[in-house]
Enzyme design. Sequence first.
Site, PDB file in Angstrom:
ATOM      1  N   ASN A   9       0.367  -8.038 -10.685  1.00  0.00           N
ATOM      2  CA  ASN A   9      -0.648  -7.127 -11.209  1.00  0.00           C
ATOM      3  C   ASN A   9      -0.512  -5.816 -10.431  1.00  0.00           C
ATOM      4  O   ASN A   9      -0.961  -5.720  -9.291  1.00  0.00           O
ATOM      5  CB  ASN A   9      -2.021  -7.770 -10.994  1.00  0.00           C
ATOM      6  CG  ASN A   9      -3.149  -6.952 -11.604  1.00  0.00           C
ATOM      7  OD1 ASN A   9      -2.942  -5.819 -12.031  1.00  0.00           O
ATOM      8  ND2 ASN A   9      -4.332  -7.528 -11.626  1.00  0.00           N
ATOM      9  N   ARG A  90       0.697  -8.349 -15.651  1.00  0.00           N
ATOM     10  CA  ARG A  90      -0.561  -8.003 -16.318  1.00  0.00           C
ATOM     11  C   ARG A  90      -0.487  -6.549 -16.785  1.00  0.00           C
ATOM     12  O   ARG A  90      -0.263  -5.639 -15.984  1.00  0.00           O
ATOM     13  CB  ARG A  90      -1.723  -8.153 -15.341  1.00  0.00           C
ATOM     14  CG  ARG A  90      -3.018  -7.734 -15.991  1.00  0.00           C
ATOM     15  CD  ARG A  90      -4.158  -7.694 -15.005  1.00  0.00           C
ATOM     16  NE  ARG A  90      -5.361  -7.302 -15.716  1.00  0.00           N
ATOM     17  CZ  ARG A  90      -6.284  -6.507 -15.205  1.00  0.00           C
ATOM     18  NH1 ARG A  90      -6.149  -6.014 -13.997  1.00  0.00           N
ATOM     19  NH2 ARG A  90      -7.339  -6.198 -15.907  1.00  0.00           N
ATOM     20  N   HIS A 179      -9.977  -7.046 -20.326  1.00  0.00           N
ATOM     21  CA  HIS A 179     -10.318  -8.358 -19.753  1.00  0.00           C
ATOM     22  C   HIS A 179     -10.055  -9.492 -20.759  1.00  0.00           C
ATOM     23  O   HIS A 179     -10.603 -10.579 -20.608  1.00  0.00           O
ATOM     24  CB  HIS A 179     -11.814  -8.458 -19.365  1.00  0.00           C
ATOM     25  CG  HIS A 179     -12.217  -7.629 -18.194  1.00  0.00           C
ATOM     26  ND1 HIS A 179     -13.480  -7.107 -18.071  1.00  0.00           N
ATOM     27  CD2 HIS A 179     -11.534  -7.240 -17.092  1.00  0.00           C
ATOM     28  CE1 HIS A 179     -13.573  -6.425 -16.941  1.00  0.00           C
ATOM     29  NE2 HIS A 179     -12.401  -6.478 -16.329  1.00  0.00           N
ATOM     30  N   LEU A 206     -18.250 -10.565 -15.250  1.00  0.00           N
ATOM     31  CA  LEU A 206     -18.942  -9.605 -14.388  1.00  0.00           C
ATOM     32  C   LEU A 206     -18.237  -9.515 -13.035  1.00  0.00           C
ATOM     33  O   LEU A 206     -18.536 -10.276 -12.112  1.00  0.00           O
ATOM     34  CB  LEU A 206     -20.411 -10.035 -14.202  1.00  0.00           C
ATOM     35  CG  LEU A 206     -21.180 -10.396 -15.500  1.00  0.00           C
ATOM     36  CD1 LEU A 206     -22.586 -10.876 -15.170  1.00  0.00           C
ATOM     37  CD2 LEU A 206     -21.224  -9.199 -16.442  1.00  0.00           C
ATOM     38  N   GLY A 207     -17.269  -8.622 -12.947  1.00  0.00           N
ATOM     39  CA  GLY A 207     -16.587  -8.362 -11.673  1.00  0.00           C
ATOM     40  C   GLY A 207     -16.871  -6.918 -11.312  1.00  0.00           C
ATOM     41  O   GLY A 207     -17.936  -6.396 -11.627  1.00  0.00           O
ATOM     42  N   GLY A 209     -15.155  -4.439 -12.613  1.00  0.00           N
ATOM     43  CA  GLY A 209     -15.265  -4.062 -14.019  1.00  0.00           C
ATOM     44  C   GLY A 209     -16.073  -5.160 -14.682  1.00  0.00           C
ATOM     45  O   GLY A 209     -16.089  -6.290 -14.193  1.00  0.00           O
ATOM     46  N   ARG A 238     -18.483   2.389 -12.940  1.00  0.00           N
ATOM     47  CA  ARG A 238     -18.437   3.018 -14.271  1.00  0.00           C
ATOM     48  C   ARG A 238     -19.790   2.958 -14.955  1.00  0.00           C
ATOM     49  O   ARG A 238     -20.527   1.980 -14.818  1.00  0.00           O
ATOM     50  CB  ARG A 238     -17.415   2.302 -15.164  1.00  0.00           C
ATOM     51  CG  ARG A 238     -16.017   2.427 -14.655  1.00  0.00           C
ATOM     52  CD  ARG A 238     -15.040   1.662 -15.547  1.00  0.00           C
ATOM     53  NE  ARG A 238     -14.019   1.053 -14.712  1.00  0.00           N
ATOM     54  CZ  ARG A 238     -13.395  -0.081 -14.981  1.00  0.00           C
ATOM     55  NH1 ARG A 238     -13.647  -0.741 -16.081  1.00  0.00           N
ATOM     56  NH2 ARG A 238     -12.504  -0.552 -14.146  1.00  0.00           N
ATOM     57  N   GLY A 331     -16.481 -12.320 -10.234  1.00  0.00           N
ATOM     58  CA  GLY A 331     -17.140 -12.268  -8.914  1.00  0.00           C
ATOM     59  C   GLY A 331     -18.658 -12.354  -8.965  1.00  0.00           C
ATOM     60  O   GLY A 331     -19.260 -13.184  -8.275  1.00  0.00           O
ATOM     61  N   GLY A 333     -20.621 -12.933 -11.785  1.00  0.00           N
ATOM     62  CA  GLY A 333     -21.040 -14.031 -12.660  1.00  0.00           C
ATOM     63  C   GLY A 333     -20.941 -15.385 -11.973  1.00  0.00           C
ATOM     64  O   GLY A 333     -21.775 -16.270 -12.166  1.00  0.00           O
ATOM     65  N   GLU A 334     -19.911 -15.545 -11.124  1.00  0.00           N
ATOM     66  CA  GLU A 334     -19.707 -16.839 -10.475  1.00  0.00           C
ATOM     67  C   GLU A 334     -20.560 -17.008  -9.215  1.00  0.00           C
ATOM     68  O   GLU A 334     -20.837 -18.125  -8.800  1.00  0.00           O
ATOM     69  CB  GLU A 334     -18.219 -16.999 -10.085  1.00  0.00           C
ATOM     70  CG  GLU A 334     -17.317 -17.157 -11.294  1.00  0.00           C
ATOM     71  CD  GLU A 334     -15.841 -16.923 -10.961  1.00  0.00           C
ATOM     72  OE1 GLU A 334     -15.436 -17.181  -9.817  1.00  0.00           O
ATOM     73  OE2 GLU A 334     -15.103 -16.473 -11.863  1.00  0.00           O
ATOM     74  N   GLU A 385      -7.384 -15.394 -14.047  1.00  0.00           N
ATOM     75  CA  GLU A 385      -6.501 -14.578 -14.883  1.00  0.00           C
ATOM     76  C   GLU A 385      -5.026 -14.833 -14.566  1.00  0.00           C
ATOM     77  O   GLU A 385      -4.195 -14.808 -15.468  1.00  0.00           O
ATOM     78  CB  GLU A 385      -6.848 -13.094 -14.687  1.00  0.00           C
ATOM     79  CG  GLU A 385      -8.144 -12.731 -15.406  1.00  0.00           C
ATOM     80  CD  GLU A 385      -8.660 -11.334 -15.074  1.00  0.00           C
ATOM     81  OE1 GLU A 385      -9.207 -11.174 -13.965  1.00  0.00           O
ATOM     82  OE2 GLU A 385      -8.520 -10.437 -15.897  1.00  0.00           O
TER      83      GLU A 385
HETATM   84  P1  ADP Z   1     -12.504  -7.519  -9.671  1.00  0.00           P
HETATM   85  O1  ADP Z   1     -12.954  -6.865 -10.935  1.00  0.00           O
HETATM   86  O2  ADP Z   1     -12.105  -6.553  -8.604  1.00  0.00           O
HETATM   87  O3  ADP Z   1     -11.544  -8.673  -9.863  1.00  0.00           O
HETATM   88  P2  ADP Z   1     -14.349  -9.603  -8.793  1.00  0.00           P
HETATM   89  O4  ADP Z   1     -14.315 -10.481  -9.981  1.00  0.00           O
HETATM   90  O5  ADP Z   1     -13.707 -10.066  -7.543  1.00  0.00           O
HETATM   91  O6  ADP Z   1     -13.875  -8.135  -9.124  1.00  0.00           O
HETATM   92  O7  ADP Z   1     -15.900  -9.291  -8.490  1.00  0.00           O
HETATM   93  C1  ADP Z   1     -16.296  -8.420  -7.493  1.00  0.00           C
HETATM   94  C2  ADP Z   1     -17.808  -8.355  -7.479  1.00  0.00           C
HETATM   95  O8  ADP Z   1     -18.340  -9.664  -7.219  1.00  0.00           O
HETATM   96  C3  ADP Z   1     -18.362  -7.431  -6.413  1.00  0.00           C
HETATM   97  O9  ADP Z   1     -19.398  -6.625  -6.944  1.00  0.00           O
HETATM   98  C4  ADP Z   1     -18.943  -8.420  -5.414  1.00  0.00           C
HETATM   99  O10 ADP Z   1     -20.044  -7.869  -4.732  1.00  0.00           O
HETATM  100  C5  ADP Z   1     -19.412  -9.523  -6.327  1.00  0.00           C
HETATM  101  N1  ADP Z   1     -19.708 -10.739  -5.555  1.00  0.00           N
HETATM  102  C6  ADP Z   1     -18.855 -11.532  -4.868  1.00  0.00           C
HETATM  103  N2  ADP Z   1     -19.562 -12.506  -4.225  1.00  0.00           N
HETATM  104  C7  ADP Z   1     -20.871 -12.298  -4.488  1.00  0.00           C
HETATM  105  C8  ADP Z   1     -22.104 -12.929  -4.124  1.00  0.00           C
HETATM  106  N3  ADP Z   1     -22.111 -13.976  -3.328  1.00  0.00           N
HETATM  107  N4  ADP Z   1     -23.264 -12.410  -4.621  1.00  0.00           N
HETATM  108  C9  ADP Z   1     -23.250 -11.342  -5.405  1.00  0.00           C
HETATM  109  N5  ADP Z   1     -22.145 -10.701  -5.795  1.00  0.00           N
HETATM  110  C10 ADP Z   1     -20.974 -11.161  -5.342  1.00  0.00           C
END
Ligand code: ADP
Length: 397
Positions: A9, A90, A179, A206-207, A209, A238, A331, A333-334, A385
């Site tokens: 990537n 990617r 995505h 929800l990451g 992006g 964004r 990130g 969402g999980e 991914e």
């Molecule tokens: P990317 O789009 O860079 O792949 P990720 O899927 O890794 O992003 O998500 C990053 C986001 O997830 C960040 O906003 C981070 O703060 C959030 N995140 C990670 N762990 C937690 C947590 N324990 N509580 C809340 N948000 C979290």
Amino acid sequence: MPKTVLVINSGSSSIKYQLVDPDIGHAMASGLVERIGEDVGHLHHRYSLREVDLNQPIADHAQALRLVLDLFDEVGPHLDEANIVAVGHRIVQGGRYFSGPALIDDRVRGLIKELSTLAPLHNPPALKGIEVAQDLLPDIPQVAVFDTAFFQDLPAQAALYALDREIAEKYSIRRYGAHGTSHQYVSKRVAEILGGKDLKQIVLHLGNGASASAIDGPHAMDTSMGLTPLEGLVMGTRTGDIDPAVVFHLQRVAGMSVDEVDVLMNRRSGLRGLAGDNDMRAVREMFRSGDHNVRQRAREALDVYINRLVKYIGAYTAEMGGVDVITFTAGIGENDIDLRREVCQRLQFFGVVLDEDANNQRPRDPITISARGSSVRVMVVPTNEELAIAKQALTLV
Ligand code: ADP
């Protein structure tokens, strides 16, 4: 040694990579090269229990990938023993050309280059990654996996903007989404787990992006990202949806240039713009701050973020004429237990009931977080991914 796929990537100043065994879904080795082209670059490589960090100038993507391949030989796994059968790249923008993965040849490279006007920050570095990988691993087939492919067949009602048709066609303006690899992977996992082919699903990726999608059976019906990944949900930096007249206003009244507005909306907005930090964990931290102003800004940022999500869930439910499953991934969402609770509370009116204990987890495997009797099942399904790219690449070699 099982068959493996090297997933790459490439960003403008970074390369993320994983060596994936697609059969067991396991990353055998992984790493990240950052700050390529800056004074001091950084490389992190992990294999088994071994982790290596290098800090040194890394001039360009070619040197970066060469260092990575050296580390494979020094730290493991040795490349000639790794049984790499494909390199999966990617690619953010596949435009109207690609509805699935493609074996990379001159034509495919040409098309990715042509599509750079639609993804100026993403397609050029990806192309660089492809060229370097082809150069360094000439005997291994290279496959492009497109973020837009899953949304290639969006129905016209979701794909078209209500813009002058001639202009839209001339400049290839439509909603491409992004995505897609994640939305496809997660929705497939949900269908496998629930054993249903005809599920109406909403996936919330929800990451940093962020995007939502409406998926009916195997078909994507709508998605929140548009011509570029700027449209839709509130993101780390964004804006997501915004009145396009804000752009004219900033140019006419504030005297900002096109590039300045671009940077403002892509890099200085979203959670960063509203609360002061793009990272959701930091925004949550601010919300616990003793400083009233800091707390209020964080709360407003969260409220705007959540309200946008709820709006999309409502819209997609209406568009599909119902919803069976809502799934959180990536990130935030999980991991953000509070956010999932807050969103589900807003959906109580149509019968969504959260199982608080189930929701109090940051799962590594898919789980259901709605209670029995909830009108809609709510799940958390960790996205992967790299695994999805590896599996898609394997279908072509
Ligand atoms: P990317 O789009 O860079 O792949 P990720 O899927 O890794 O992003 O998500 C990053 C986001 O997830 C960040 O906003 C981070 O703060 C959030 N995140 C990670 N762990 C937690 C947590 N324990 N509580 C809340 N948000 C979290």
